[in-house]
Design a protein around this motif. Structure first.
Motif, PDB file in Angstrom:
ATOM      1  N   MET A   1       0.548  -1.074  -0.382  1.00 50.03           N
ATOM      2  CA  MET A   1       0.123   0.048   0.286  1.00 50.03           C
ATOM      3  C   MET A   1       1.120   1.261  -0.442  1.00 50.03           C
ATOM      4  O   MET A   1       1.598   1.143   0.503  1.00 50.03           O
ATOM      5  CB  MET A   1      -0.572   0.117   1.508  1.00 50.03           C
ATOM      6  CG  MET A   1      -1.901   1.314   1.116  1.00 50.03           C
ATOM      7  SD  MET A   1      -2.799   0.698  -0.262  1.00 50.03           S
ATOM      8  CE  MET A   1      -3.726  -0.875   0.779  1.00 50.03           C
ATOM      9  N   ALA A   2       0.105   2.804  -0.742  1.00 49.29           N
ATOM     10  CA  ALA A   2       0.701   3.483  -1.195  1.00 49.29           C
ATOM     11  C   ALA A   2       1.008   4.520   0.952  1.00 49.29           C
ATOM     12  O   ALA A   2      -0.096   3.641   1.628  1.00 49.29           O
ATOM     13  CB  ALA A   2       0.197   4.023  -1.528  1.00 49.29           C
ATOM     14  N   SER A   3       1.737   5.289   0.687  1.00 50.70           N
ATOM     15  CA  SER A   3       2.212   5.766   1.640  1.00 50.70           C
ATOM     16  C   SER A   3       0.500   6.914   2.568  1.00 50.70           C
ATOM     17  O   SER A   3       0.886   7.033   3.579  1.00 50.70           O
ATOM     18  CB  SER A   3       3.539   6.728   2.259  1.00 50.70           C
ATOM     19  OG  SER A   3       3.193   7.559   1.061  1.00 50.70           O
ATOM     20  N   LYS A   4       1.026   7.225   1.417  1.00 49.77           N
ATOM     21  CA  LYS A   4      -0.915   8.462   1.062  1.00 49.77           C
ATOM     22  C   LYS A   4      -1.971   7.694   0.202  1.00 49.77           C
ATOM     23  O   LYS A   4      -1.888   8.139  -0.630  1.00 49.77           O
ATOM     24  CB  LYS A   4      -0.520   9.591   1.390  1.00 49.77           C
ATOM     25  CG  LYS A   4       0.092  10.259   2.110  1.00 49.77           C
ATOM     26  CD  LYS A   4       0.470  11.771   1.986  1.00 49.77           C
ATOM     27  CE  LYS A   4       1.099  11.870   3.354  1.00 49.77           C
ATOM     28  NZ  LYS A   4       1.479  13.274   2.767  1.00 49.77           N
ATOM     29  N   PRO A   5      -2.138   6.100   0.431  1.00 50.92           N
ATOM     30  CA  PRO A   5      -3.235   5.152  -0.836  1.00 50.92           C
ATOM     31  C   PRO A   5      -4.152   7.092  -1.337  1.00 50.92           C
ATOM     32  O   PRO A   5      -5.156   7.684  -0.732  1.00 50.92           O
ATOM     33  CB  PRO A   5      -3.809   4.614   0.154  1.00 50.92           C
ATOM     34  CG  PRO A   5      -2.988   4.326   0.826  1.00 50.92           C
ATOM     35  CD  PRO A   5      -2.322   5.467   1.039  1.00 50.92           C
ATOM     36  N   GLY A   6      -4.429   7.257  -2.475  1.00 53.66           N
ATOM     37  CA  GLY A   6      -5.167   7.799  -2.963  1.00 53.66           C
ATOM     38  C   GLY A   6      -6.542   7.010  -3.893  1.00 53.66           C
ATOM     39  O   GLY A   6      -6.755   5.814  -3.586  1.00 53.66           O
ATOM     40  N   ILE A   7      -6.936   8.043  -4.887  1.00 53.95           N
ATOM     41  CA  ILE A   7      -8.409   6.890  -5.160  1.00 53.95           C
ATOM     42  C   ILE A   7      -8.246   6.085  -6.175  1.00 53.95           C
ATOM     43  O   ILE A   7      -6.939   5.980  -6.603  1.00 53.95           O
ATOM     44  CB  ILE A   7      -9.673   7.950  -5.895  1.00 53.95           C
ATOM     45  CG1 ILE A   7      -8.824   9.216  -6.788  1.00 53.95           C
ATOM     46  CG2 ILE A   7      -9.962   8.717  -4.333  1.00 53.95           C
ATOM     47  CD1 ILE A   7      -9.958  10.003  -7.271  1.00 53.95           C
ATOM     48  N   LEU A   8      -9.000   5.122  -6.580  1.00 55.31           N
ATOM     49  CA  LEU A   8      -8.837   4.029  -6.935  1.00 55.31           C
ATOM     50  C   LEU A   8      -7.964   3.159  -7.057  1.00 55.31           C
ATOM     51  O   LEU A   8      -6.589   2.554  -8.267  1.00 55.31           O
ATOM     52  CB  LEU A   8      -8.760   4.366  -8.383  1.00 55.31           C
ATOM     53  CG  LEU A   8      -9.845   4.905  -9.246  1.00 55.31           C
ATOM     54  CD1 LEU A   8     -10.126   5.165 -10.708  1.00 55.31           C
ATOM     55  CD2 LEU A   8     -11.259   3.707  -8.560  1.00 55.31           C
ATOM     56  N   THR A   9      -7.078   3.090  -5.308  1.00 54.16           N
ATOM     57  CA  THR A   9      -6.325   1.882  -5.078  1.00 54.16           C
ATOM     58  C   THR A   9      -6.476   0.185  -5.206  1.00 54.16           C
ATOM     59  O   THR A   9      -5.588   0.036  -5.941  1.00 54.16           O
ATOM     60  CB  THR A   9      -5.848   2.823  -3.856  1.00 54.16           C
ATOM     61  OG1 THR A   9      -4.974   4.259  -3.423  1.00 54.16           O
ATOM     62  CG2 THR A   9      -4.273   1.654  -3.325  1.00 54.16           C
ATOM     63  N   ASN A  10      -7.417   0.516  -4.941  1.00 52.72           N
ATOM     64  CA  ASN A  10      -7.840  -1.362  -4.909  1.00 52.72           C
ATOM     65  C   ASN A  10      -8.340  -1.571  -5.773  1.00 52.72           C
ATOM     66  O   ASN A  10      -9.292  -0.536  -6.594  1.00 52.72           O
ATOM     67  CB  ASN A  10      -9.094  -2.009  -3.670  1.00 52.72           C
ATOM     68  CG  ASN A  10      -7.942  -0.917  -2.593  1.00 52.72           C
ATOM     69  OD1 ASN A  10      -6.864  -1.201  -2.189  1.00 52.72           O
ATOM     70  ND2 ASN A  10      -9.145  -0.750  -1.197  1.00 52.72           N
ATOM     71  N   HIS A 163       7.765   1.138  -5.221  1.00 51.77           N
ATOM     72  CA  HIS A 163       8.987   0.848  -4.701  1.00 51.77           C
ATOM     73  C   HIS A 163       9.202   0.169  -3.136  1.00 51.77           C
ATOM     74  O   HIS A 163      10.242   0.777  -2.722  1.00 51.77           O
ATOM     75  CB  HIS A 163       9.470   2.408  -5.220  1.00 51.77           C
ATOM     76  CG  HIS A 163       9.979   2.858  -6.161  1.00 51.77           C
ATOM     77  ND1 HIS A 163      11.098   2.809  -6.624  1.00 51.77           N
ATOM     78  CD2 HIS A 163       9.121   3.263  -7.277  1.00 51.77           C
ATOM     79  CE1 HIS A 163      10.862   2.515  -7.830  1.00 51.77           C
ATOM     80  NE2 HIS A 163       9.550   3.898  -8.333  1.00 51.77           N
ATOM     81  N   SER A 164       7.905   0.098  -2.963  1.00 57.36           N
ATOM     82  CA  SER A 164       7.961  -0.865  -1.337  1.00 57.36           C
ATOM     83  C   SER A 164       8.541  -2.021  -1.202  1.00 57.36           C
ATOM     84  O   SER A 164       9.544  -2.683  -0.601  1.00 57.36           O
ATOM     85  CB  SER A 164       6.659  -1.162  -0.938  1.00 57.36           C
ATOM     86  OG  SER A 164       6.205  -0.073  -0.842  1.00 57.36           O
ATOM     87  N   SER A 165       9.036  -2.434  -2.919  1.00 57.24           N
ATOM     88  CA  SER A 165       9.682  -4.103  -3.323  1.00 57.24           C
ATOM     89  C   SER A 165      11.269  -3.606  -2.971  1.00 57.24           C
ATOM     90  O   SER A 165      11.549  -2.820  -3.944  1.00 57.24           O
ATOM     91  CB  SER A 165       9.188  -4.726  -3.694  1.00 57.24           C
ATOM     92  OG  SER A 165       8.103  -5.092  -3.408  1.00 57.24           O
ATOM     93  N   ILE A 166      12.111  -3.543  -2.166  1.00 65.26           N
ATOM     94  CA  ILE A 166      13.465  -3.003  -2.753  1.00 65.26           C
ATOM     95  C   ILE A 166      14.143  -4.555  -3.414  1.00 65.26           C
ATOM     96  O   ILE A 166      15.171  -4.058  -3.807  1.00 65.26           O
ATOM     97  CB  ILE A 166      14.207  -2.937  -1.093  1.00 65.26           C
ATOM     98  CG1 ILE A 166      13.455  -2.141   0.039  1.00 65.26           C
ATOM     99  CG2 ILE A 166      15.649  -2.303  -1.384  1.00 65.26           C
ATOM    100  CD1 ILE A 166      13.205  -0.389  -0.951  1.00 65.26           C
TER     101      ILE A 166
END
Length: 246
Positions: A1-10, A163-166
């Protein structure tokens, strides 16, 4: 999940869990029935092959995942010398969502765009147009789209999830929020739609273009150098022409 999830994330079918593929049942049944029942001259091979080709793409991706994890486990030629965390494996377990999304859009496109039905197996002009449009406007627009996604506003709401996956795996390339995949599809649809309206589309140009995108995505995100360094030492100019993990 992004740090500040925006609309239409899921993804819209996230509540369905592992049963999400049931969405395609009506189209799969109709395309199969039409292909079997219709007169051979009326059969639409392209419509029938949408689902089988989705399965081929999944197999292609799975082969890359298996190869990458084997190389990571051996610990040889790794670019980032770390193991893969279980959290990353769980976060990237929905990698087939983008294939399901493409399948839905192709089925919808078949219904809404009559010119896209009954495609021939091959048309050289359509293949050339697809290659030129990708190498030209698509790559140019993709560069600026990617730059925009790294702007702090879009990055924190969408692209940071990727980019959460290093320690990247091949399939990390398609781990994005739903909204981001919409933007990518609109971009990569430019060559495909152009060949449809110019009546130069073919099954080969569609399948080949998707296979190229999948291959380059997987190649560019595996955690080992797929191309031997000796090749770049012998031909230094290749580093300006090829997309590699390093």
């Amino acid at each position: 999940m992004a740090s500040k999830p925006g609309i239409l994330t899921n993804w819209p079918w996230q509540p369905l869990g592992s049963f999400k593929w049931v969405i395609l049942t009506p189209w799969i049944a109709h395309s199969t029935y039409s292909f079997v029942v219709n007169d051979p001259k009326q059969r639409d091979l392209g419509y029938f092959l949408i689902f089988p080709y989705m399965l081929v793409r999944m197999l292609h991706d799975q082969i890359w995942i298996t190869l990458s994890r084997h190389r990571t486990a051996k610990g040889k030629s790794r670019i980032v010398d770390k193991g893969i965390e279980f959290e990353q494996v769980d976060r990237e377990s929905n990698w087939d969502d983008q294939i399901l999304f493409n399948g839905i859009l192709f089925y919808i496109g078949y219904m809404l765009i009559p010119e896209g039905s009954h495609l021939p197996l091959w048309r050289t002009d359509g293949v050339v147009i697809t290659a030129l449009l990708h190498a030209g406007p698509v790559e140019f627009l993709y560069y600026w789209l990617h730059r925009a996604l790294h702007h702090h506003f879009l990055y924190s709401r969408y692209h940071s999830h990727h980019h959460s996956s290093i320690v990247t795996e091949p399939i990390t390339s398609v781990i994005h929020p739903f909204a981001e995949h919409i933007a990518y599809f609109l971009l990569f649809a430019i060559p495909l739609y152009t060949t449809v309206v110019t009546r130069t589309a073919s099954i080969a140009s569609y399948a080949g273009y998707l296979a190229y995108i999948d291959f380059m995505n997987n190649l560019g995100h595996c955690n080992f150098e797929f191309i031997p360094k000796a090749i770049f030492s012998t031909f230094p100019f290749l580093k300006y022409l090829m997309y590699t993990p390093s």
